[in-house]
Design an enzyme around this catalytic site. Structure first.
Site, PDB file in Angstrom:
ATOM      1  N   ALA A 139       0.627   2.691 -11.849  1.00 43.41           N
ATOM      2  CA  ALA A 139       0.679   1.359 -13.225  1.00 43.41           C
ATOM      3  C   ALA A 139      -0.476   1.705 -13.687  1.00 43.41           C
ATOM      4  CB  ALA A 139       0.413   0.296 -12.928  1.00 43.41           C
ATOM      5  N   GLY A 169      -0.934   6.420  -4.743  1.00 43.62           N
ATOM      6  CA  GLY A 169      -0.457   4.498  -4.642  1.00 43.62           C
ATOM      7  C   GLY A 169       0.093   4.073  -5.574  1.00 43.62           C
ATOM      8  N   CYS A 170       0.475   2.845  -5.509  1.00 45.31           N
ATOM      9  CA  CYS A 170       1.186   1.889  -6.627  1.00 45.31           C
ATOM     10  C   CYS A 170      -0.133   1.352  -7.725  1.00 45.31           C
ATOM     11  CB  CYS A 170       2.080   0.694  -5.952  1.00 45.31           C
ATOM     12  SG  CYS A 170       0.922  -0.279  -4.658  1.00 45.31           S
ATOM     13  N   TYR A 171      -0.555   1.130  -7.160  1.00 46.68           N
ATOM     14  CA  TYR A 171      -2.143   0.740  -8.004  1.00 46.68           C
ATOM     15  C   TYR A 171      -2.493   1.286  -9.303  1.00 46.68           C
ATOM     16  CZ  TYR A 171      -2.189  -4.112  -5.992  1.00 46.68           C
ATOM     17  OH  TYR A 171      -2.411  -5.191  -5.705  1.00 46.68           O
TER      18      TYR A 171
END
Length: 362
Positions: free
Chosen positions: A169, A164-166
């Site tokens: 990062a 996932g994106c979160y």
């Protein structure tokens, strides 16, 4: 496997969503992958360019129904840009038919099916494939992706669970410190801000322009579904259980994501040592840039690209807290470009093939 022209045939399942069409765009510009099929259950029969006019004159490809048999007959790799739980209905049949799957949903990211079922409120109907799925964050899981490439070359289809994106990062911000063993607490805090495109193409009350514009809000507080994925990944890096407090925020941006992560570190650790640890960790990464000391990342520097930027600072006043920040494009390194990066590895291609372009400078 490749077609007679040397191309690897690719399908994007769910190509009308923001992440899906971003995968399609990257594949259309890729020197080795060939976009031979795109699917959407509601828009079947419609040209993709009629939905996204940017593609007018680039491709006349028409959306098909996401039928596993038809996909398996037409392609070598399927990128699944579908909602969570939807992959469970498609992936097993594709794998059984010999198609490599790069799944952008959460369905194969979490290894414990009980944890998945608790957070996603649905039964996991494909637990046998969980053991085979490899978490597709190349910067921390490259060796396993290379192993998939070796198995695929021997005729076995691969299954990649794209992060996932979160979690991407947050992991890139925290990984060097956890791997170096300088973190002294099991508690990791991640505050993250994402652009509205991260919520998907279907609008809702929170993403409506009049609600999202000129406003920033926290959402999913203490219950966001990415929490167990982050904990699983950081715990593996640390070699011991990590507890995560994760708070996502929605900002009036089209695309871009910034995660700022707080980790307590040993009192004898200096800012120069932290900088050196992070610079050394990312020195060989082509898609992750470690910023010089004193500089922190911003979303505008990576939006529209598949790159990540990381910056660190040390607050030594009281608790000796490391502050690590990572900026990515939520649709790029947080979704589509990372899926293509993993696919490159799995098919034995240069890892950054089709991805080594810069973000727009303005």
């Amino acid at each position: 496997m490749a077609t007679n022209n040397g191309k690897i045939r690719a399908c994007v399942v769910g190509a009308t969503g923001y992440a899906g069409v971003e995968v399609a765009r990257l594949v259309l510009n890729h020197p080795t992958f060939e976009l031979t099929m795109v699917t959407d259950r509601k828009q079947a029969g419609t040209r993709l360019a009629d939905i996204y006019p940017t593609l007018e004159g680039i491709t006349d490809i028409t959306l098909s129904l996401p039928e596993p048999e038809a996909i398996a007959a037409a392609v070598d790799v399927a990128f699944l840009a579908v909602p969570h739980t939807a992959s469970l209905a498609v992936t097993p049949a594709l794998i059984a038919a010999g198609v490599t799957v790069i799944d952008l949903s959460a369905d194969y990211r979490i290894k414990d099916p009980a944890v998945y079922e608790a957070w996603y409120d649905t039964q996991h109907t494909s637990t046998d494939l969980l053991k085979e799925a490899v978490y597709g964050l190349p910067e921390v899981n490259r060796a396993q992706l290379v192993s998939l490439a070796q198995a695929r070359a021997a005729g076995k289809p691969a299954l990649v669970a794209a992060p996932g994106c979160y979690p991407t990062a947050t992991t890139l911000a925290a990984a060097p410190a956890l791997e170096a063993g300088i973190v002294t607490s099991s508690l990791v805090i991640s505050d993250a801000i994402s652009g509205v495109s991260g919520a998907g193409r279907t609008p809702n009350a929170r993403t409506h322009y009049c609600h999202a514009n000129e406003s920033v809000e926290a959402y999913g507080v203490a219950k966001h579904r990415h929490t167990p994925e982050i904990e699983q990944t950081l715990s593996a890096l640390a070699g011991s259980p990590i507890d995560v407090v994760f708070t996502p925020h929605l900002a009036p941006l089209t695309r871009g994501l910034l995660a700022t992560v707080y980790l307590q570190v040993a009192e004898d650790v200096t800012a120069d040592q932290v900088q050196a640890i992070y610079q050394g960790r990312y020195a060989g990464e082509k898609l992750v840039t470690m910023l010089p000391a004193g500089k922190m990342p911003q979303t505008g520097s990576v939006a529209g690209s598949g790159r990540a930027q990381v910056g660190v600072a040390l607050d030594a006043r009281r608790q000796h807290v490391l502050i690590a920040s990572c900026a990515i494009d939520n649709l790029g390194k947080g979704a589509a470009s990372q899926a293509v990066q993993a696919a490159n590895i799995v098919f034995g291609l240069p890892e950054t093939q089709g991805l080594d372009f810069t973000a727009p400078v303005v």
